[in-house]
Design a protein around this motif. Structure first.
Motif, PDB file in Angstrom:
ATOM      1  N   ASP A 332       0.832  -1.205   0.000  1.00  0.00           N
ATOM      2  CA  ASP A 332       0.000   0.000   0.000  1.00  0.00           C
ATOM      3  C   ASP A 332       0.866   1.254   0.000  1.00  0.00           C
ATOM      4  N   ASP A 333       1.994   1.197   0.741  1.00  0.00           N
ATOM      5  CA  ASP A 333       2.907   2.340   0.754  1.00  0.00           C
ATOM      6  C   ASP A 333       3.451   2.615  -0.643  1.00  0.00           C
ATOM      7  N   LEU A 334       3.835   1.552  -1.350  1.00  0.00           N
ATOM      8  CA  LEU A 334       4.403   1.721  -2.689  1.00  0.00           C
ATOM      9  C   LEU A 334       3.390   2.342  -3.637  1.00  0.00           C
ATOM     10  N   GLU A 335       2.134   1.925  -3.535  1.00  0.00           N
ATOM     11  CA  GLU A 335       1.088   2.516  -4.377  1.00  0.00           C
ATOM     12  C   GLU A 335       0.888   3.994  -4.031  1.00  0.00           C
ATOM     13  N   ALA A 336       0.937   4.302  -2.727  1.00  0.00           N
ATOM     14  CA  ALA A 336       0.761   5.690  -2.304  1.00  0.00           C
ATOM     15  C   ALA A 336       1.881   6.576  -2.840  1.00  0.00           C
ATOM     16  N   ILE A 337       3.128   6.054  -2.803  1.00  0.00           N
ATOM     17  CA  ILE A 337       4.264   6.821  -3.317  1.00  0.00           C
ATOM     18  C   ILE A 337       4.144   7.013  -4.826  1.00  0.00           C
ATOM     19  N   ALA A 338       3.678   5.975  -5.533  1.00  0.00           N
ATOM     20  CA  ALA A 338       3.531   6.069  -6.988  1.00  0.00           C
ATOM     21  C   ALA A 338       2.546   7.165  -7.373  1.00  0.00           C
ATOM     22  N   LEU A 339       1.562   7.408  -6.509  1.00  0.00           N
ATOM     23  CA  LEU A 339       0.535   8.412  -6.796  1.00  0.00           C
ATOM     24  C   LEU A 339       0.879   9.787  -6.234  1.00  0.00           C
ATOM     25  N   ASP A 340       1.758   9.835  -5.212  1.00  0.00           N
ATOM     26  CA  ASP A 340       2.039  11.108  -4.560  1.00  0.00           C
ATOM     27  C   ASP A 340       3.404  11.049  -3.888  1.00  0.00           C
ATOM     28  N   ASP A 341       4.347  11.866  -4.383  1.00  0.00           N
ATOM     29  CA  ASP A 341       5.698  11.877  -3.813  1.00  0.00           C
ATOM     30  C   ASP A 341       5.725  12.361  -2.369  1.00  0.00           C
ATOM     31  N   SER A 342       4.651  13.007  -1.922  1.00  0.00           N
ATOM     32  CA  SER A 342       4.592  13.534  -0.564  1.00  0.00           C
ATOM     33  C   SER A 342       3.548  12.809   0.281  1.00  0.00           C
ATOM     34  N   ALA A 343       3.288  11.565  -0.057  1.00  0.00           N
ATOM     35  CA  ALA A 343       2.276  10.785   0.669  1.00  0.00           C
ATOM     36  C   ALA A 343       2.599  10.748   2.163  1.00  0.00           C
ATOM     37  N   ASP A 344       1.568  10.823   2.987  1.00  0.00           N
ATOM     38  CA  ASP A 344       1.729  10.822   4.442  1.00  0.00           C
ATOM     39  C   ASP A 344       1.792   9.384   4.944  1.00  0.00           C
ATOM     40  N   ILE A 345       2.945   8.757   4.767  1.00  0.00           N
ATOM     41  CA  ILE A 345       3.137   7.358   5.159  1.00  0.00           C
ATOM     42  C   ILE A 345       4.472   7.219   5.875  1.00  0.00           C
ATOM     43  N   GLU A 346       4.611   6.152   6.678  1.00  0.00           N
ATOM     44  CA  GLU A 346       5.824   5.950   7.465  1.00  0.00           C
ATOM     45  C   GLU A 346       7.054   5.735   6.583  1.00  0.00           C
ATOM     46  N   ALA A 347       6.874   5.172   5.391  1.00  0.00           N
ATOM     47  CA  ALA A 347       8.016   4.902   4.511  1.00  0.00           C
ATOM     48  C   ALA A 347       8.715   6.174   4.051  1.00  0.00           C
ATOM     49  N   LEU A 348       8.047   7.318   4.187  1.00  0.00           N
ATOM     50  CA  LEU A 348       8.647   8.597   3.801  1.00  0.00           C
ATOM     51  C   LEU A 348       8.992   9.445   5.019  1.00  0.00           C
ATOM     52  N   LYS A 349       9.163   8.777   6.191  1.00  0.00           N
ATOM     53  CA  LYS A 349       9.489   9.494   7.412  1.00  0.00           C
ATOM     54  C   LYS A 349      10.663   8.817   8.120  1.00  0.00           C
ATOM     55  N   GLY A 350      11.397   9.603   8.915  1.00  0.00           N
ATOM     56  CA  GLY A 350      12.429   9.065   9.796  1.00  0.00           C
ATOM     57  C   GLY A 350      13.476   8.225   9.091  1.00  0.00           C
ATOM     58  N   TRP A 351      13.867   7.145   9.769  1.00  0.00           N
ATOM     59  CA  TRP A 351      14.929   6.303   9.221  1.00  0.00           C
ATOM     60  C   TRP A 351      14.506   5.613   7.930  1.00  0.00           C
ATOM     61  N   ARG A 352      13.207   5.371   7.757  1.00  0.00           N
ATOM     62  CA  ARG A 352      12.741   4.746   6.522  1.00  0.00           C
ATOM     63  C   ARG A 352      12.950   5.671   5.329  1.00  0.00           C
ATOM     64  N   ARG A 353      12.761   6.972   5.555  1.00  0.00           N
ATOM     65  CA  ARG A 353      13.011   7.927   4.475  1.00  0.00           C
ATOM     66  C   ARG A 353      14.504   7.971   4.130  1.00  0.00           C
ATOM     67  N   GLU A 354      15.351   7.985   5.155  1.00  0.00           N
ATOM     68  CA  GLU A 354      16.799   8.002   4.919  1.00  0.00           C
ATOM     69  C   GLU A 354      17.243   6.763   4.139  1.00  0.00           C
ATOM     70  N   LEU A 355      16.649   5.626   4.508  1.00  0.00           N
ATOM     71  CA  LEU A 355      17.053   4.357   3.905  1.00  0.00           C
ATOM     72  C   LEU A 355      16.453   4.153   2.517  1.00  0.00           C
ATOM     73  N   PHE A 356      15.173   4.473   2.366  1.00  0.00           N
ATOM     74  CA  PHE A 356      14.435   4.112   1.158  1.00  0.00           C
ATOM     75  C   PHE A 356      13.691   5.287   0.530  1.00  0.00           C
TER      76      PHE A 356
END
Length: 359
Positions: A332-356
């Motif tokens: 679901d996170d991957l789909e959200a990113i595909a639709l919106d580069d600024s999606a409000d999801i954990e994968a785009l925050k904190g250490w997950r953002r730094e890593l991925f």
């Protein structure tokens, strides 16, 4: 090792254990015939000792155990903690804290998704777990020596696993990576059972407002019945029956009895009457109070291709850094990113953002 069966012995053991920086915890329970898990045995260990508590012993007061679970100075170490914590929450309305879950820590360290306890013991310490007592009836008394030995081994191996994983997390500067996962694990909202939300766990194709209203009311009725009678939900009525009722919306006992999924005579029982009342409540609901369902829209070809590229990037990132992909991002996170580069999801925050996320 003696089995703890008295309050005095338990109080003394918990007093000793509370002087250590961490204790390992495991429980043995049954829930095949009940709504709430039936706690049968509790195992605890520090670096000095291991104890097994017969939680079904006559007159045993578990208050000192719950006090230990609530002691902020002692880290409680579990493997796959959710069901163990649920038991403590149900019995004492407290959440053990602070908590360290070795299964989640193992995912952060690249041991794979949801690694089993015996596999983790083998891979971190080289030890072997005797699984022969795992599926025994823990409610039968007396407990056998084999059961007690198995119970002790669970928490003594766990302390070695914990120390190894803790050292690995610290050496790789990943201790903080567990924080968000532990926050979810130790939130009361994770364990609260609200009947009005019971419909959310049902997999149905119900979408029309009246159908949704009836689904919500009947599911809430079943949840209250299951909790008050302490029986599994399916013992009241099955999930698919609730879906059929929501669609057919019978208004009389005769109409309820004509549904294929309803057992003969059920419509004339107290439960049948309760279901009819729930249906009536659902049909009387104001549509404005119902949840709005977004119609599923397939991803465009471009977005679908982006998701596939993101999936490859996620796998590469996970393998390069020795982290389970599931901890970094979900489908679901991957789909959200595909639709919106600024999606409000954990994968785009904190250490997950730094890593991925940045990549």
């Amino acid at each position: 090792m003696d089995l703890i069966t008295t309050t005095a012995a338990l109080n003394a053991a918990c007093e000793r254990l509370s002087k250590h920086p961490f204790v390992t915890v495991d429980t043995e329970f049954l829930r095949e015939t009940t709504f709430w898990p039936k706690l049968c045995v509790v195992q605890l260990a520090s670096t000095d000792e291991a104890v097994v508590i017969d939680s079904l012993a006559d007159g045993l007061d578990l208050a000192s155990f719950f006090t230990l679970m609530n002691n902020e100075k002692v880290v409680k170490v579990f493997h796959a903690a959710r069901q163990d914590i649920e038991i403590v929450w149900h019995r004492a309305k407290i959440i053990p804290h602070p908590v360290f879950d070795t299964q989640i820590a193992a995912m952060v360290l690249g041991y794979g998704d949801s690694i089993s306890y015996d596999q983790l013991v083998q891979r971190t310490t080289g030890g072997q777990i005797d699984k022969s007592s795992r599926f025994t009836d823990w409610s039968r008394r007396p407990l056998t020596q084999q059961q007690i030995t198995y119970a002790v081994a669970d928490v003594t191996h766990l302390r070695d696993v914990y120390q190894r994983l803790k050292e690995d997390l610290e050496s790789k500067n990943r201790t903080s990576w567990l924080e968000s996962e532990m926050q979810i694990l130790t939130s009361p909202s994770t364990y609260e059972q609200h009947p009005e939300n019971a419909w959310m766990r049902l997999k149905t194709r119900v979408r029309k407002p009246k159908e949704v209203a009836v689904l919500m009311e009947v599911a809430a009725w079943r949840e209250r019945e299951a909790q008050s009678r302490d029986v599994p939900r399916g013992r009241i009525i099955k999930d698919d029956v609730i879906g059929e009722i929501a669609i057919q919306q019978p208004k009389t006992a005769e109409a309820l009895g004509q549904l294929r999924s309803i057992p003969k005579g059920f419509e004339r029982s107290r439960s049948g009457e309760g279901i009819l009342q729930a249906i009536a409540a659902g049909l009387a609901r104001d549509p404005a109070t119902l949840p709005k369902f977004e119609r599923y829209r397939p991803l465009s070809n471009g977005a679908s291709a982006t998701v596939e590229l993101l999936r490859v990037l996620l796998r590469m990132t996970a393998e390069e850094n020795g982290v389970a992909a599931r901890v970094i991002a979900s489908s679901d996170d991957l789909e959200a990113i595909a639709l919106d580069d600024s999606a409000d999801i954990e994968a785009l925050k904190g250490w997950r953002r730094e890593l991925f996320g940045e990549r």
